[in-house]
Write an enzyme that holds these catalytic residues in place. Structure first.
Site, mmCIF file in Angstrom:
data_model
loop_
_atom_site.group_PDB
_atom_site.id
_atom_site.type_symbol
_atom_site.label_atom_id
_atom_site.label_comp_id
_atom_site.label_asym_id
_atom_site.label_seq_id
_atom_site.Cartn_x
_atom_site.Cartn_y
_atom_site.Cartn_z
ATOM 1 N N HIS A 48 -46.230 17.717 21.772
ATOM 2 C CA HIS A 48 -45.120 18.623 21.379
ATOM 3 C C HIS A 48 -44.693 19.449 22.826
ATOM 4 O O HIS A 48 -43.221 18.268 23.325
ATOM 5 C CB HIS A 48 -45.457 20.382 20.822
ATOM 6 C CG HIS A 48 -44.565 21.478 20.550
ATOM 7 N ND1 HIS A 48 -43.411 21.155 20.552
ATOM 8 C CD2 HIS A 48 -44.717 22.380 21.540
ATOM 9 C CE1 HIS A 48 -42.118 21.726 20.950
ATOM 10 N NE2 HIS A 48 -43.695 22.943 21.445
ATOM 11 N N GLU A 76 -49.541 31.067 25.674
ATOM 12 C CA GLU A 76 -49.259 31.797 24.412
ATOM 13 C C GLU A 76 -50.605 31.991 23.393
ATOM 14 O O GLU A 76 -51.019 31.643 22.981
ATOM 15 C CB GLU A 76 -47.996 31.443 23.967
ATOM 16 C CG GLU A 76 -47.834 32.422 22.668
ATOM 17 C CD GLU A 76 -48.068 33.671 22.185
ATOM 18 O OE1 GLU A 76 -47.232 34.118 23.867
ATOM 19 O OE2 GLU A 76 -48.205 34.229 21.612
ATOM 20 N N ASP A 77 -50.695 29.936 23.897
ATOM 21 C CA ASP A 77 -51.854 29.624 22.733
ATOM 22 C C ASP A 77 -52.982 28.919 23.143
ATOM 23 O O ASP A 77 -54.168 28.156 22.468
ATOM 24 C CB ASP A 77 -50.892 28.253 22.066
ATOM 25 C CG ASP A 77 -50.168 27.968 21.076
ATOM 26 O OD1 ASP A 77 -49.325 29.626 20.992
ATOM 27 O OD2 ASP A 77 -48.925 27.428 20.926
ATOM 28 N N ASP A 260 -10.409 12.984 10.020
ATOM 29 C CA ASP A 260 -11.164 13.905 9.560
ATOM 30 C C ASP A 260 -13.000 14.104 10.144
ATOM 31 O O ASP A 260 -13.448 14.897 9.906
ATOM 32 C CB ASP A 260 -11.061 14.223 8.445
ATOM 33 C CG ASP A 260 -9.830 14.954 7.441
ATOM 34 O OD1 ASP A 260 -9.213 15.967 8.373
ATOM 35 O OD2 ASP A 260 -9.240 14.934 6.540
HETATM 36 MN MN MN Z 1 -43.746 25.396 21.869
#
Ligand code: MN
Length: 713
Positions: A48, A76-77, A260
C-alpha cells in the site's frame, strides 16, 4: 507492486538531485516494519505505501513527499515512533509523516463529523504543508482502488460516501482534476453500480456509432489550426461516467450528442497562441452561443486556466473545445501539485509551515466569482481554529492561540479547574504555551489544585475565561465572607454574645441574603453594617445602652421600691386596690384590661389572657386601662416558657443572656426535665413588653435554646 529500483528510477527521472539513498532506505524500512501485516486484498500491507508513493511519482513530487508516502502508515499502524523517523530521515520527513498521521487520526473521527463541508475545511486547515494533503489524497486514491476487497458492504459504502463528500471536492479544490475524477468514479462504482453500468453501455453504443468521428474531428481541427500557422496538440477525451451522470441528474436530460460525452482539447505554446487558436476556430466553425468562457483572464478559484468554447464542428456535430498552454494543462491536471513543481526551487529544506497553505490560499483568492468564493472566506475563518486530540483520540477544536488550560476546560470544566500541567505529544509544557494543530494533549490534574487568576491572562476560549472568572469571583467572595464573619464575631463579642449560625439564620430574609455566606460577604464588603446584624439578632442591644442610662436597673431593691410608688396605669379608680394578674403577667407596652373583683379591687390582665373568658358574662366588671409610661421606673415581671437543651452550662447561658439584656430573673421553675431538654418557667423583671421581647429574641438566638414563648397561664 512497484519494485524498489523502479520507484527510485522514476523519481530520479524527473528529479536528478533526489536523495536516492533515503528513498531506498524508506522503501526497505516500510517493508520491514509493516512486516507480515496484510491488506483486505490479501496483499502484504507494505504494498500500500509503495503504491501510494507510485501514485505520487505521477505528480512528479519531490523525494520528501515520496519518502513520506512510503512511511505514512508506520506511526499509526506499527510501533515505529516519530522520533525514530526523525533520526533516520530527518526533521522534514518526520514533520510530513506526522501531518499525514494526524489526518489519518482525523479520518478515524470522521464518522462523528456530521458536516462534510467542515471536515474538508478541517483537513485543509490541518495540512499545513500541502504535500501532507497530497500524500493523504494519494493514500485515499489507492484505498479506493482496492476498496472492492473490503468485505463489509456497509464499510465500503461509508468509505465511498466519505470519498465523494470529502476527498473528491478537496482534490478539486486544490485543482487536482485527475485525482478528483478517479475518486468520484471509484465512489460512483461502489455507490451506484447500476447507474454507472447503464451509462457505460450507452457510451459504448454511442462510440460504436461514431467510432471514427472523434478522430475525424481531431484531424479537422488540426488542419484548420495549421492553415493559420498555429502549432497545436489536439486530442479528444471521453467524459467520465460520473460527470455524465450528474449532468443528467442536474439537467434531467438524456445524453445522445457527441458534446455530451466528448471534450476536445487544444494545447498550444503560449497564451497568445491560445487566443489565436480561438480566433481560428471561431472563423472556421459556427459558434454555439453562450458557451464561450475565458478562464485565462479570469482563472477558477483552484487556479484552473483555459479558454472554453462551443462549436458546430466538422460534420455539423456540436462539440466542446478547451484551449490552453502546456503549463495551464499541467495545472488543470495536477492542480497544486503542478504549482508546487514550478515553485520547487523556492522550497527551503527546513520547510516553513503554513507556507504552502498560504500559497494555496493565494491560488484560491485569485477568483472573480464571489459565489465560489463565499466558501473560501469560511475557510479563512476556519484558520482561526486549532485542532487537538485527547489521548483517546477525541478531537477538540479551540480558537487559535489556545493553551493547555483552554484545552483542559474544553474537555471538562472539572479538568480545567484542577489542571496543574500538560503533556503535548508526550512532553511536559507550560500551561500557558500555545497549542498547534494536531497536538495530542494530556492534561495533568491534582485534586488540590484550583484555578489561578493568572490563567485569565492567557486563556482565549470563552468557556475557560468564564469558568476562571467565576472561580475568581467565588474566591473573592470567600475572602469577603471570611472577613465579614470576623467582623461580626468581633461585634458580637463586644456585646458579650457568641456568633452562631442559629443566631444569624433568622435574619437572612431581613438582609436579603440566601445563605450565611451571603450575609458574611455583605458585611465583609461593607454593604451591611455589623451592628445592624447584631441588632437584628438581639434587638435589645439597641436599647440596652439607653436603658443603662435611663433605667439603671438593679434588681430586687428597685423592685421593692416600686411597690411603694403608684402604678403607671391610666383609667384606674382612685383608692381602689390594684394588682397584676399572675396568669398573664402584663407588661408595659401590652394592651391591658382591668377586672373588678369585689373585696379585692382591680386585677390587671393582658387583653389576650385566657382567664378573661370566664368574665365574658359580666361585662360590668371590665374597666379600660392603659399604661402611663412617662418617666416610669417601675419594673414588671414577665413570665417565659423556655425549653433549653439539657447540656452542661445551658442554664448558665440562659441567665447570662437575660442578664446582658438587663433583665432580672426573679423566679425560675423547672416544669419538666427529660434526657434531652429542660422545660421551665422563668419570671423576668423587665421595663416593658418590648424589653421582654428583646430578651426573648436574644434567647432564641442562643444555640442551647430550643424555644421561648411568653407564658400564658
Ligand atoms: Mn494509508
Amino acid at each position: 507492486m512497484m519494485r524498489q529500483v523502479e520507484l527510485v528510477e522514476r523519481v530520479k527521472g524527473y528529479d536528478a538531485n533526489a536523495d536516492e539513498d533515503a528513498l531506498n532506505r524508506a522503501y526497505v524500512y516500510a517493508m520491514k516494519m509493516h512486516g507480515s501485516q496484510t491488506r483486505a486484498s490479501g496483499d502484504p500491507y507494505f504494498s500500500h505505501p509503495i503504491e501510494v508513493a507510485g501514485i505520487l511519482t505521477e505528480l512528479k513530487l519531490d523525494h520528501s513527499s515520496i519518502i513520506t508516502a512510503l512511511l505514512h502508515d508506520l506511526v499509526e499502524d506499527t510501533d515505529v515512533t516519530l522520533d525514530q523517523i526523525e533520526s533516520m530521515f530527518g526533521r522534514d520527513i518526520s514533520r510530513l509523516v506526522d501531518g499525514v498521521t494526524k489526518l489519518t487520526r482525523l479520518e478515524l473521527q470522521s464518522e462523528q463529523t456530521q458536516h462534510a463541508e467542515n471536515f474538508r475545511k478541517l483537513l485543509l486547515a490541518m495540512s499545513e504543508d500541502i504535500r501532507v494533503l497530497l500524500v493523504k489524497l494519494a493514500d485515499r486514491v489507492h484505498n479506493m482502488r482496492t476498496l472492492k476487497y473490503i468485505e463489509s458492504a456497509d464499510k465500503r459504502r461509508r468509505i465511498a460516501r466519505e470519498t465523494m463528500d470529502i476527498y473528491a471536492p478537496l482534490a478539486e479544490r486544490i485543482g487536482m482534476q485527475g485525482f478528483k475524477d478517479e475518486l468520484l468514479d471509484l465512489s460512483f462504482t461502489e455507490l451506484n453500480p447500476e447507474g454507472r453500468a447503464s451509462i457505460l453501455t450507452r457510451l459504448e453504443f454511442l462510440q460504436s456509432q461514431g467510432d471514427d468521428l472523434s478522430n475525424l474531428i481531431v484531424e479537422d481541427l488540426k488542419r484548420s489550426l495549421a492553415k493559420d500557422g498555429v502549432e497545436a496538440c489536439v486530442s479528444g477525451r471521453r467524459k467520465t461516467p460520473y460527470s455524465i451522470w450528474t449532468k443528467m441528474q442536474h439537467k434531467n436530460i438524456a445524453f445522445e450528442q457527441l458534446s455530451d460525452i466528448m471534450a476536445f482539447r487544444i494545447v498550444v505554446g503560449t497564451v497568445e497562441d491560445c487566443y489565436r487558436a480561438l480566433g481560428t476556430l471561431h472563423a472556421h466553425y459556427s459558434v454555439v452561443p453562450g458557451r464561450f468562457k475565458d478562464y485565462i483572464s479570469t482563472p477558477k478559484p483552484n487556479g484552473y486556466r483555459s479558454l472554453h468554447t462551443g462549436l458546430i464542428g466538422p460534420e455539423r456535430h456540436r462539440i466542446e473545445v478547451q484551449i490552453r498552454t502546456r503549463d495551464m494543462h499541467d495545472v488543470a491536471e495536477l492542480g497544486v501539485a503542478a504549482h508546487w513543481k514550478y515553485k520547487q526551487s523556492e522550497i527551503k529544506i527546513d520547510g516553513r509551515q503554513y507556507r504552502w497553505l498560504r500559497e494555496l490560499l493565494d491560488i484560491l483568492e485569485h477568483t472573480a466569482n464571489p459565489e465560489e468564493f463565499l466558501e473560501h472566506t469560511k475557510l479563512e475563518m476556519f484558520q482561526d481554529q486549532v485542532f487537538c486530540f485527547t489521548p483517546k483520540g477525541d478531537l477538540i477544536a479551540l480558537p487559535r492561540g489556545a493553551t493547555a488550560v483552554d484545552f483542559a476546560y474544553a474537555v471538562h470544566s472539572e479538568v480545567g479547574d484542577t489542571c496543574v500541567g500538560a503533556k503535548v505529544n508526550g512532553r511536559i509544557i507550560p500551561l500557558r504555551a500555545g497549542l498547534e494543530n494536531g497536538d495530542q494533549v494530556e492534561i495533568l490534574t491534582s485534586r488540590t489544585q484550583t484555578p489561578s487568576p493568572d490563567w485569565e491572562q492567557f486563556v482565549v476560549s470563552g468557556k475557560a475565561k468564564a469558568r476562571i472568572r467565576r472561580f475568581v469571583h467565588m474566591k473573592e467572595r470567600e475572602q469577603y465572607s471570611e472577613l465579614g464573619r470576623q467582623i461580626l464575631l468581633k461585634s458580637f463579642r463586644e456585646e458579650g454574645y457568641e456568633l452562631s449560625d442559629k443566631a444569624l439564620g433568622g435574619t437572612l430574609k431581613k438582609f436579603k441574603a440566601d445563605t450565611l455566606d451571603d450575609l458574611y460577604a455583605a458585611v465583609g464588603k461593607g454593604n451591611t453594617a455589623a451592628r445592624e446584624v447584631l441588632i437584628a439578632v438581639y434587638p435589645g442591644v439597641r436599647d440596652t445602652a439607653k436603658r443603662r442610662q435611663l433605667w439603671p436597673f438593679r434588681g430586687r431593691s428597685r423592685a421593692n421600691k416600686a411597690k411603694s410608688t403608684a402604678l403607671p396605669i391610666k383609667g384606674l379608680i382612685p383608692g381602689m386596690a390594684v394588682h397584676y394578674a399572675r396568669c398573664c403577667h402584663p407588661l408595659p407596652g401590652e394592651r391591658i384590661v382591668g377586672i373588678v373583683t369585689t373585696g379585692k379591687g382591680v386585677t390587671v390582665h393582658t387583653i389576650d389572657c385566657e382567664t378573661l373568658a370566664s368574665f365574658e358574662d359580666t361585662p360590668e366588671r371590665w374597666i379600660d386601662l392603659a399604661w402611663d409610661l412617662a418617666d416610669s421606673e417601675e419594673t414588671h415581671t414577665g413570665r417565659l416558657h423556655v425549653v433549653v437543651a439539657n447540656e452542661p452550662g445551658s442554664l448558665g447561658d440562659l441567665s447570662t443572656i437575660i442578664g446582658k439584656n438587663l433583665g432580672n430573673i426573679s423566679n425560675l421553675k423547672i416544669t419538666n426535665r427529660s434526657l434531652d431538654f429542660f422545660e421551665m418557667l422563668v419570671d423576668v423583671e423587665v421595663q416593658d413588653a418590648k424589653h421582654l421581647t428583646d430578651i426573648m429574641a436574644a434567647l432564641r438566638a442562643a444555640p442551647v435554646v430550643i424555644s421561648v414563648e411568653k407564658a400564658r397561664r
